[in-house]
Design an enzyme around this catalytic site. Structure first.
Site, PDB file in Angstrom:
ATOM      1  CE  LYS A   1      -3.886   2.124   2.513  1.00  0.00           C
ATOM      2  NZ  LYS A   1      -4.828   1.979   3.645  1.00  0.00           N
TER       3      LYS A   1
ATOM      4  CB  SER B   1      -8.082   4.100   2.707  1.00  0.00           C
ATOM      5  OG  SER B   1      -7.251   3.421   3.650  1.00  0.00           O
TER       6      SER B   1
ATOM      7  CB  SER C   1      -8.908   1.456   5.724  1.00  0.00           C
ATOM      8  OG  SER C   1      -9.636   2.655   5.740  1.00  0.00           O
TER       9      SER C   1
END
Length: 494
Positions: free
Chosen positions: A79, A160, A184
């Site tokens: 990420k 997210s 998330s």
């Protein structure tokens, strides 16, 4: 031979160890898959050279008869919230466009030390603020799933960590890192039919991870199944003296402790999670999950978490307050973009840089956070929210007197279409209604896929555990996984 990209982390690790295939073959197969799936916009930066270098090292170690590292031969996605030395890291924000860290986050370094390779940096909601991956400055991530209604709507992969969930579900990587502030990891895992766990706050170091809300942010793994999450979490976790919130504890052997036998386990069903307007399919899946855990030997008890209804408003005071403080460092002086109008002074540069660099959702949360921390409103909002947070934590403590884990839905719906909720921030925030309470209490929580809705989209079940009881959470997740038999996967359209 089975397509190597169909294998998960355990399958790749074991295959490289026993010589069924070479690590380089695995890396090459995933590199090709990543290059073919640009339509998903899951990767912001591709790093095939990193994956190849790690694979080459794994193959050389095996040829020399050396003991292989735990993740030797396993390429993953990272990420874009984790700083990676020499590789652009932006938190999917224009204000950090072009920023290349000179250091490595502790979590990513732990993974490289365990032998993993990096396929690239994954797209996300800007500064981890969002539930649909629509706030990225570099375009939406698109879910690999499609509705079976004959339409062609592009669906949200959750947020997210939407790039992570989309990439794992589309078989672009066998596993990926995510971060979870209010859901998330878990919500995008539920939207895309994969597994993901947020460990106890402090299990994974936050050092080198771009901050959103420091008292809530926690790294965790996202992968095809529960075992793969356990393997990845073992490599990610560990004490870090550079992080003052890091727990000085040994990392348990979660994979070795996996068991779907839940005899003697008490599973709590919080009555407050039966919210008005919950879709019948979510309610039915929840009941199915209860039945699966009973079949695994667990005892089901009803519990009460009376302050649950205050969790979401408390979260959306505390998290923006911390964000407004953390994001004050982005001013155009030290790193990232700088917008300096002709003849402008220092304050003008700050204003212009932030106006240009931050997206609308980030600005919204900074403004909310600045407001609740301002003189005259601090006690009325922020102090009260922190009191509510304490009450929510106490609710969980009382619940643990009657049960060992909790079972709830992960999200109040299946994946929605991109653009469907972006005009209504409140509707978007409600995606976190089931995940936020455990985040406020710092508890381990996991989402596992339980089935499909009538439109053929994945639905997830959430297990919440006591502090530091990741093993109990993983075991309950495994019991559901074994009984759900979830094998659905999106058809490749990209």
């Amino acid at each position: 031979m089975t397509d190597l990209t169909d294998l998960g982390i355990a399958g790749i690790r074991d295959g490289v160890r026993d010589g069924s295939f070479k690590a380089r073959e695995v890396a090459d197969a995933f590199i090709v898959k990543v290059s073919q799936a640009k339509a998903l916009n899951a990767f912001l930066v591709e790093t095939p050279e990193h994956a190849i270098a790690a694979a080459t090292a794994a193959d050389a170690a095996r040829a020399a008869g050396e003991t292989l590292k735990p993740l030797a031969g396993v390429p993953i996605g990272m990420k874009d919230l984790f700083c990676t030395k020499g590789v652009t890291t932006t938190a999917a924000s224009h204000i950090l466009e072009g920023f290349t860290p000179t250091y490595e986050s502790t979590v990513s370094q732990n993974l490289w030390d365990a032998g993993a390779g990096m396929l690239g940096k994954l797209n996300m909601d800007q500064f981890a603020m969002g539930s649909s991956n629509e706030t990225s400055a570099f375009g939406n991530v698109i879910s690999p799933w499609k509705r079976n209604d004959g339409g062609n709507a592009s669906l949200a992969p959750g947020g997210s960590s939407g790039g992570s969930s989309s990439a794992v579900a589309a078989r672009l990587c066998p596993g990926a890192t995510g971060t979870d502030t209010g859901g998330s990891i878990r919500q995008p895992a539920a939207f895309t039919g994969i597994s993901g766990i947020k460990p106890t706050y402090g299990r994974c170091s936050r050092w080198g991870t771009i901050a959103f809300a420091s008292s809530l942010d926690q790294a965790g793994p996202m992968a095809r199944d529960v075992r793969d999450c356990a393997i990845l979490l073992e490599a990610m976790a560990g004490f870090d003296a550079k992080d003052g919130t890091s727990l000085q504890l040994d990392v348990p052997k979660w994979e070795a402790g996996l068991s779907g036998n839940l005899n003697g386990l008490r599973v709590g069903i919080p009555k407050e999670y039966r919210v008005d307007g919950m879709p019948e399919e979510i309610e039915a899946l929840w009941q199915q999950g209860i039945d699966w855990l009973k079949d695994a030997g667990a005892t089901i008890v009803e519990v009460s978490l009376p302050h649950t209804k205050y969790a979401l408003p408390a979260y959306y005071i505390i998290a923006p307050a911390e964000a407004s403080s953390n994001l004050a460092r982005y001013d155009g002086v030290r790193y990232g973009i700088r917008d300096l109008p002709t003849g402008a002074g220092l304050q003008d540069m700050y204003a212009a840089t932030r106006a240009d660099g931050f997206g609308p959702e980030v600005k919204r949360r900074i403004m909310i956070g600045t407001y609740v921390l301002s003189a005259g409103f601090y006690d009325a909002y922020y102090t009260q929210a922190q009191k509510v947070r304490t009450l929510i934590a106490r609710d969980f403590e009382r619940a643990w007197e009657a049960c060992d884990v909790l079972l709830t839905p992960t999200a109040p719906s299946a994946a929605f279409a991109l653009g469907e909720k972006s005009a209504d921030p409140i509707a978007m925030y409600l995606n976190d209604v089931f995940t936020v309470p455990s985040s406020l209490a710092g508890l381990p929580a996991m989402s596992v896929p339980g089935g499909l809705d009538k439109q053929g989209l994945p639905l997830g079940l959430q297990i919440i555990g006591k502090p530091l009881d990741e093993q109990g959470v993983l075991n309950a997740g495994l019991a559901i996984e074994q009984r759900a038999g979830f094998t659905a996967r999106p058809e490749a359209w990209w």
